[in-house]
Design an enzyme around this catalytic site. Structure first.
Site, mmCIF file in Angstrom:
data_model
loop_
_atom_site.group_PDB
_atom_site.id
_atom_site.type_symbol
_atom_site.label_atom_id
_atom_site.label_comp_id
_atom_site.label_asym_id
_atom_site.label_seq_id
_atom_site.Cartn_x
_atom_site.Cartn_y
_atom_site.Cartn_z
ATOM 1 N N CYS A 71 -3.438 10.831 1.648
ATOM 2 C CA CYS A 71 -2.790 9.593 1.214
ATOM 3 C C CYS A 71 -1.303 9.794 0.758
ATOM 4 C CB CYS A 71 -3.692 8.575 0.253
ATOM 5 S SG CYS A 71 -5.335 8.568 0.783
ATOM 6 N N LYS A 87 0.980 -1.156 -0.050
ATOM 7 C CA LYS A 87 -0.089 -0.059 0.050
ATOM 8 C C LYS A 87 1.118 1.241 0.067
ATOM 9 C CE LYS A 87 -3.257 2.980 0.418
ATOM 10 N NZ LYS A 87 -4.509 3.165 -0.410
#
Ligand code: SAJ
Length: 408
Positions: free
Chosen positions: A259, A205
């Site tokens: 993010c 991720k």
């Protein structure tokens, strides 16, 4: 589902839409009340209809506290704290909340973007709270409670579609945990569920978002170099991208959102000596708003009205065609100009009210902003601004941070 935010709520709702009984847990009473009345507290296409249906047919219910369940999914924030160090306190709080209701046979899945090792840490917190149950670190495949990591990777604005269609990376602390999680996600995921270990899944991720950050930094650095060498960066990138193996991204006013500007720091924190390129990319992207501010200052200077010149700010969102202002470089630039005492004409077609930090500035239509301002700064390439290209080309002082005028 622990955490009913941008990821938790759509995920909970998709499970519910496939007939799973879901309790969504959030610590904010307003969120719980809103969802229980069949409405939503966030903006995401297609989501409100799905939530409404899931609440109405009784499959989705929100609560302030967790209840016994077969599986617990955790989707809480993992911001960074001082010195860009990951803050796992929300995960720790989630562990504390579910520990009392855990039972033999349960699966716990962490979805929050996390530094490598966070899933093992989560299992340790759970084990410490429930010494009567066994966990993978001591009981492996036979553990009473299995624990896995499964990150979301959906694009804001396309969450519902991408949750269903994207592949999922699943990293169990044991093979059994991976298998259980894989079976669970296949309830609604149509992409592949690919199994690995928890540390690799955590790193995967972080790697995806760092890949994008590094590539955006390359584009942003090119924009600085081209400015210095008097080359049009947009033309340069279009030409270079004609090479079959070159695909340079788009320079902009910086990298926003919650993010891409955050996750690379988790890698830097874990391996500071090795993560040199990833670290530098962060610094390059974080510097870009300052560079745009310098361009605006220069344009203001050139108008000859240093003190009184007003500035039109086109766009506040963190990327095109959304209403999300969180961690937006455009916001950062607008706030800095406002603090300098500039009169701003703000055009952001996706919001109805400017945020409190800009409350004394005017929110106007893009056409009015361009007409009234001495200097225009284009900070977001919203589609709605495309129609104004001719008007913008006629304006005497435009700083185009996103290449809007070079795109159409
Ligand atoms: N940006 C540029 N130039 C570009 C592309 C983006 O300056 O060429 C800027 C945008 O304007 C924005 C920022 O980067 O400020 C991030 O936007 P984005 O569209 O690249 O990504 P996010 O933050 O909306 O979503 C990302 C996605 N990750 C990747 O594409 C690798 C998404 O799939 C993740 O699920 C999401 O982060 C997340 O939640 O981690």
């Amino acid at each position: 589902m622990i955490g009913l935010g941008y990821i938790g709520l759509p995920t909970a709702t998709l499970f519910a839409s496939r007939g799973v009984r879901v309790t969504g847990v959030d610590v904010v009473p307003h969120v719980v009340e809103t969802i229980n009345s069949g409405r939503i507290h966030i903006v995401e296409p297609e989501l409100d209809g799905l939530v409404h249906a899931a609440v109405n047919d009784g499959h989705l219910r929100a609560s302030l506290t967790p209840e016994p369940a077969q599986a617990f999914l955790i989707a809480v924030p993992t911001p960074f704290k001082e010195g860009h160090r990951p803050d796992l306190s929300y995960i720790e709080a989630a562990a504390g909340a579910i520990a009392p209701v855990l039972a033999q046979g349960n699966l716990v899945v962490l979805e929050s973007t996390s530094p490598v090792g966070a899933t093992e840490q989560l299992a340790r917190w759970l084990a410490a709270a429930r010494p009567d149950l066994s966990f993978p670190a001591t009981a492996g495949e036979q553990a009473d409670v299995q624990v896995a990591y499964c990150p979301e990777r959906v694009l804001p604005g396309q969450v519902v579609r991408e949750l269903v269609s994207n592949d999922r990376v699943i990293g169990g602390l044991t093979k059994r945990a991976s298998d259980m999680a894989s079976a669970l996600y296949q309830v609604f995921v149509q992409g592949q569920c690919v199994v690995t270990n928890a540390r690799t899944a955590e790193m995967c991720k972080l790697t995806e978002n760092s890949f994008r950050d590094v590539n955006i930094a390359f584009a942003n650095e090119l924009s600085l170099i081209c400015d210095r060498l008097d080359i049009d960066v947009w033309e340069l990138i279009a030409l270079a991208n004609r090479h079959p193996r070159v695909n340079i991204l788009t320079p902009g006013p910086g990298v926003g959102g919650h993010c891409i500007a955050v996750d690379p720091w988790f890698i830097v924190d874990s391996a500071p000596e090795q993560a040199r390129l990833i670290h530098t990319a962060r610094l390059v992207n974080d510097h870009k708003p300052e560079w745009v501010l310098e361009r605006v200052a220069r344009a203001v200077e050139a108008t000859g009205q240093r003190e009184s010149a007003s500035v039109a700010v086109l766009g506040l969102a963190f990327k095109p065609d959304i209403d999300d202002l969180r961690e937006s470089p455009a916001m950062q630039i607008a706030q800095a100009l406002s603090r300098q005492g500039r009169t701003l004409w703000i055009a952001e077609p996706h919001i109805e009210q400017v945020p409190p930090s800009l409350a004394h500035q005017a929110l106007v239509s893009p056409a009015e902003a361009i007409e009234r301002a001495d200097v225009v700064v284009i900070l977001v390439a919203h589609q709605a601004f495309g129609a104004l290209r001719e008007r913008l080309r006629r304006h005497a002082a435009v700083v185009d941070a996103v290449g809007l005028l070079r795109r159409g």
